[in-house]
Design a protein around this motif. Structure first.
Motif, PDB file in Angstrom:
ATOM      1  N   ARG A 170       7.832   8.308  -1.671  1.00  0.00           N
ATOM      2  CA  ARG A 170       8.176   7.296  -2.672  1.00  0.00           C
ATOM      3  C   ARG A 170       7.318   6.033  -2.503  1.00  0.00           C
ATOM      4  O   ARG A 170       6.758   5.781  -1.441  1.00  0.00           O
ATOM      5  N   HIS A 219       6.486   2.030  -1.997  1.00  0.00           N
ATOM      6  CA  HIS A 219       7.053   1.000  -1.127  1.00  0.00           C
ATOM      7  C   HIS A 219       6.496  -0.336  -1.602  1.00  0.00           C
ATOM      8  O   HIS A 219       5.290  -0.563  -1.531  1.00  0.00           O
ATOM      9  N   GLY A 220       7.357  -1.191  -2.066  1.00  0.00           N
ATOM     10  CA  GLY A 220       6.916  -2.505  -2.533  1.00  0.00           C
ATOM     11  C   GLY A 220       6.286  -2.448  -3.909  1.00  0.00           C
ATOM     12  O   GLY A 220       6.384  -1.450  -4.623  1.00  0.00           O
ATOM     13  N   GLU A 253       1.650   0.598  -2.403  1.00  0.00           N
ATOM     14  CA  GLU A 253       1.774   1.377  -1.173  1.00  0.00           C
ATOM     15  C   GLU A 253       2.775   2.515  -1.372  1.00  0.00           C
ATOM     16  O   GLU A 253       3.694   2.411  -2.182  1.00  0.00           O
ATOM     17  N   VAL A 254       2.560   3.595  -0.597  1.00  0.00           N
ATOM     18  CA  VAL A 254       3.457   4.743  -0.648  1.00  0.00           C
ATOM     19  C   VAL A 254       3.830   5.148   0.773  1.00  0.00           C
ATOM     20  O   VAL A 254       3.082   4.926   1.721  1.00  0.00           O
ATOM     21  N   THR A 255       5.016   5.758   0.910  1.00  0.00           N
ATOM     22  CA  THR A 255       5.383   6.373   2.176  1.00  0.00           C
ATOM     23  C   THR A 255       4.731   7.744   2.217  1.00  0.00           C
ATOM     24  O   THR A 255       4.453   8.334   1.161  1.00  0.00           O
ATOM     25  N   HIS A 313       5.820   1.184   9.240  1.00  0.00           N
ATOM     26  CA  HIS A 313       6.992   0.364   8.965  1.00  0.00           C
ATOM     27  C   HIS A 313       8.205   1.198   9.356  1.00  0.00           C
ATOM     28  O   HIS A 313       8.479   2.219   8.716  1.00  0.00           O
ATOM     29  N   THR A 337       7.623   4.901   9.771  1.00  0.00           N
ATOM     30  CA  THR A 337       7.106   5.591   8.588  1.00  0.00           C
ATOM     31  C   THR A 337       5.745   5.001   8.252  1.00  0.00           C
ATOM     32  O   THR A 337       5.585   3.781   8.219  1.00  0.00           O
ATOM     33  N   LEU A 386       2.865   3.832   5.863  1.00  0.00           N
ATOM     34  CA  LEU A 386       2.676   3.325   4.504  1.00  0.00           C
ATOM     35  C   LEU A 386       1.176   3.265   4.245  1.00  0.00           C
ATOM     36  O   LEU A 386       0.427   2.670   5.026  1.00  0.00           O
ATOM     37  N   ARG A 435       3.052  -0.506  -8.203  1.00  0.00           N
ATOM     38  CA  ARG A 435       4.157   0.427  -7.967  1.00  0.00           C
ATOM     39  C   ARG A 435       4.190   1.566  -8.996  1.00  0.00           C
ATOM     40  O   ARG A 435       4.498   2.709  -8.655  1.00  0.00           O
ATOM     41  N   ARG A 449       3.899  10.639  -6.210  1.00  0.00           N
ATOM     42  CA  ARG A 449       4.950  11.328  -5.454  1.00  0.00           C
ATOM     43  C   ARG A 449       4.709  12.840  -5.425  1.00  0.00           C
ATOM     44  O   ARG A 449       4.474  13.467  -6.449  1.00  0.00           O
TER      45      ARG A 449
END
Length: 181
Positions: free
Chosen positions: A14, A16-17, A21-23, A63, A66, A68, A77, A84
């Motif tokens: 998903r 992040h922020g 950024e992505v996880t 983070h 995890t 990022l 975003r 995803r």
């Protein structure tokens, strides 16, 4: 789609922020070496999603355990949400150039190797590798056709000989008989 000579490095999760950024779910044992700004990853995504064929890494940080990642091509975003499920891959030759000779193996090195016991008796064949958070597991098709998972730890998988075409498994009692209770 990337070639069959590619190494899966991560799967995007998903966003992040707000800055794109992505996880990621990491599929490498050395993320610090793989997640270097400037690295260009090929992508594998569902056709029609609009995901670029490659992504250039600009940021990588941890983070709460995890990773990022941020990419040059993804500024926000909304763009991150479209990623995803995308798989990040590197060409096997490029990945090999980026690493020293260590005692790690890739799934493509292991699949197809014969599995033998310490005396050399055939047990089966490696069919895959399951990368786990704590330890990896070898997927093995036993000689009788059953599937088994073998902890990929030195105490059990005592030898890996890719050139010789086999791995030696010193299985503890019951490892291959768990489903026969």
């Amino acid at each position: 789609m990337a070639s069959t000579d590619s190494l899966l490095v991560a799967r995007i999760g998903r966003p992040h922020g707000l800055r794109g950024e992505v996880t990621v779910q990491t599929h490498t044992d050395d993320p610090e070496r793989r997640y270097v700004p400037g690295t260009v990853f090929a992508t594998e995504a569902t056709v029609g999603t609009g995901v670029p064929r490659s992504l250039t890494l600009v940021t990588a940080r941890k983070h709460r355990e995890t990773w990022l990642l941020g990419f040059e091509e993804i500024p926000d975003r909304t763009g991150a949400e479209s990623l995803r499920g995308t798989r990040l891959v590197l060409d096997v030759d490029e990945a090999a150039e980026a690493e020293d000779d260590d005692e790690g193996w890739y799934e493509h090195d292991l699949v197809g190797l014969a599995v033998v016991d310490p005396s050399g008796a055939a047990l089966g064949e490696v069919t895959g590798l399951v990368v786990g958070a704590v330890q990896d597991l070898l997927e093995v098709r036993l000689a009788d056709g059953r599937e088994a998972l073998v902890p990929f730890v030195e105490a059990i998988v005592t030898s890996v000989d890719v050139e010789g075409g086999h791995v030696v498994v010193d299985a503890p009692a019951g490892l291959f008989d768990l489903d026969e209770l």
